[in-house]
Enzyme design. Structure first.
Site, short mmCIF file in Angstrom:
data_model
loop_
_atom_site.label_atom_id
_atom_site.label_comp_id
_atom_site.label_asym_id
_atom_site.label_seq_id
_atom_site.Cartn_x
_atom_site.Cartn_y
_atom_site.Cartn_z
N MET A 137 -2.60 -7.03 -7.82
CA MET A 137 -1.93 -8.18 -8.44
C MET A 137 -2.93 -9.16 -9.06
O MET A 137 -2.75 -10.37 -8.98
CB MET A 137 -1.06 -8.89 -7.40
N ARG A 138 -3.96 -8.59 -9.64
CA ARG A 138 -4.94 -9.46 -10.32
C ARG A 138 -5.24 -8.92 -11.71
O ARG A 138 -5.31 -7.71 -11.91
CB ARG A 138 -6.25 -9.50 -9.53
N ASN A 144 2.03 2.84 -2.63
CA ASN A 144 1.48 3.72 -3.67
C ASN A 144 0.15 4.34 -3.23
O ASN A 144 -0.13 5.50 -3.51
CB ASN A 144 1.32 2.96 -4.99
N HIS A 149 3.14 -0.02 -13.00
CA HIS A 149 3.91 -1.25 -13.21
C HIS A 149 5.40 -0.94 -13.07
O HIS A 149 5.87 0.08 -13.60
CB HIS A 149 3.61 -1.80 -14.62
N GLY A 187 0.79 -1.22 0.00
CA GLY A 187 0.00 0.00 0.00
C GLY A 187 0.82 1.27 0.00
O GLY A 187 0.33 2.35 0.34
N VAL A 239 -7.80 -8.14 -14.54
CA VAL A 239 -9.25 -7.90 -14.57
C VAL A 239 -9.76 -8.14 -16.00
O VAL A 239 -9.03 -7.97 -16.97
CB VAL A 239 -9.64 -6.48 -14.09
N ASN A 255 -3.08 1.74 -14.19
CA ASN A 255 -2.26 0.79 -13.42
C ASN A 255 -0.83 1.31 -13.35
O ASN A 255 -0.35 1.96 -14.27
CB ASN A 255 -2.28 -0.57 -14.14
#
Ligand code: GAR
Length: 194
Positions: A87-88, A11, A106, A9, A90, A104
């Site tokens: 980390m999923r 970010n 990365h 957390g 979608v 997102n």
């Protein structure tokens, strides 16, 4: 904003601090985490941000999980979704409902080193410069249009941990900038549609 997180957390916290310092004109409606042990929850408690755990292990399919996340975001009229260490993957249903409003972060200079372990991938490939990217989310993982990037040189004596620290320092600079840019675009498109 609706923030999606799976990890520490940091970010998420940098977004909170950017809002507190008025660098970023936004409001966080909700933090959504996909696992109950996610440390981002502690930050939500610390800063009194509403949060909800939508555990993907309680869902039979990815779609079922996506739909629970989407419903929560729509119920709160979230205008921009930020994946801050989410980390999923979608699916299209969620992506299509939030076109140009789902971003997102990365830890690589995309399009290099997509997917998991991006920092280790950069070390293994012996590149001398890596970095971080904020991009729009589309169906293909880590492939949407790039909003902002920062470069981070890899030093000879870098371990994964030291490199990660320098990349994350840059993430905390570019993420609020990217959110501000996208938010401005969203506001402009709202005005144009009036
Ligand atoms: C960040 O480095 C982010 O770029 C990465 O996870 C970390 C989360 O840190 N995201 C991905 O790898 C997404 N594919 P945080 O939980 O401390 O913000």
């Amino acid at each position: 904003l609706g923030i999606l997180a799976s990890g520490y957390g940091n970010n998420f916290e940098c977004i909170i601090k950017s809002i507190q310092s008025k660098q970023l004109n936004a409001e966080i409606s909700i933090l959504i985490v996909n696992n109950p042990n996610c440390l981002a929850i502690k930050k939500a408690i610390k800063y009194k941000i509403p949060y909800v755990i939508i555990n993907h292990r309680d869902c039979q399919t990815r779609l079922e999980h996506d739909m629970l996340v989407l419903k929560k975001l729509e119920d709160l009229s979230v205008e921009l979704i930020v994946m801050a260490g989410w980390m999923r993957i979608v699916g299209e249903e969620l992506i299509n409902r939030y076109i140009n409003r789902l971003i997102n972060i990365h830890p690589s200079l995309l399009p290099s080193f997509k997917g998991i372990n991006a920092i280790q991938q950069a070390i293994d490939e012996r590149v001398t410069i890596t970095g971080c990217t904020v991009h729009y989310v589309q169906k293909e993982v880590d492939s949407g249009s790039i909003i902002i990037q920062a470069a981070v040189p890899i030093q000879d004596n870098d371990s994964k941990e030291t490199l990660k620290q320098r990349i994350q320092k840059m993430e905390h600079i570019i993420l609020p900038l990217a959110i501000a840019k996208v938010a401005k675009d969203i506001r402009t498109s709202f005005k144009d549609n009036k």
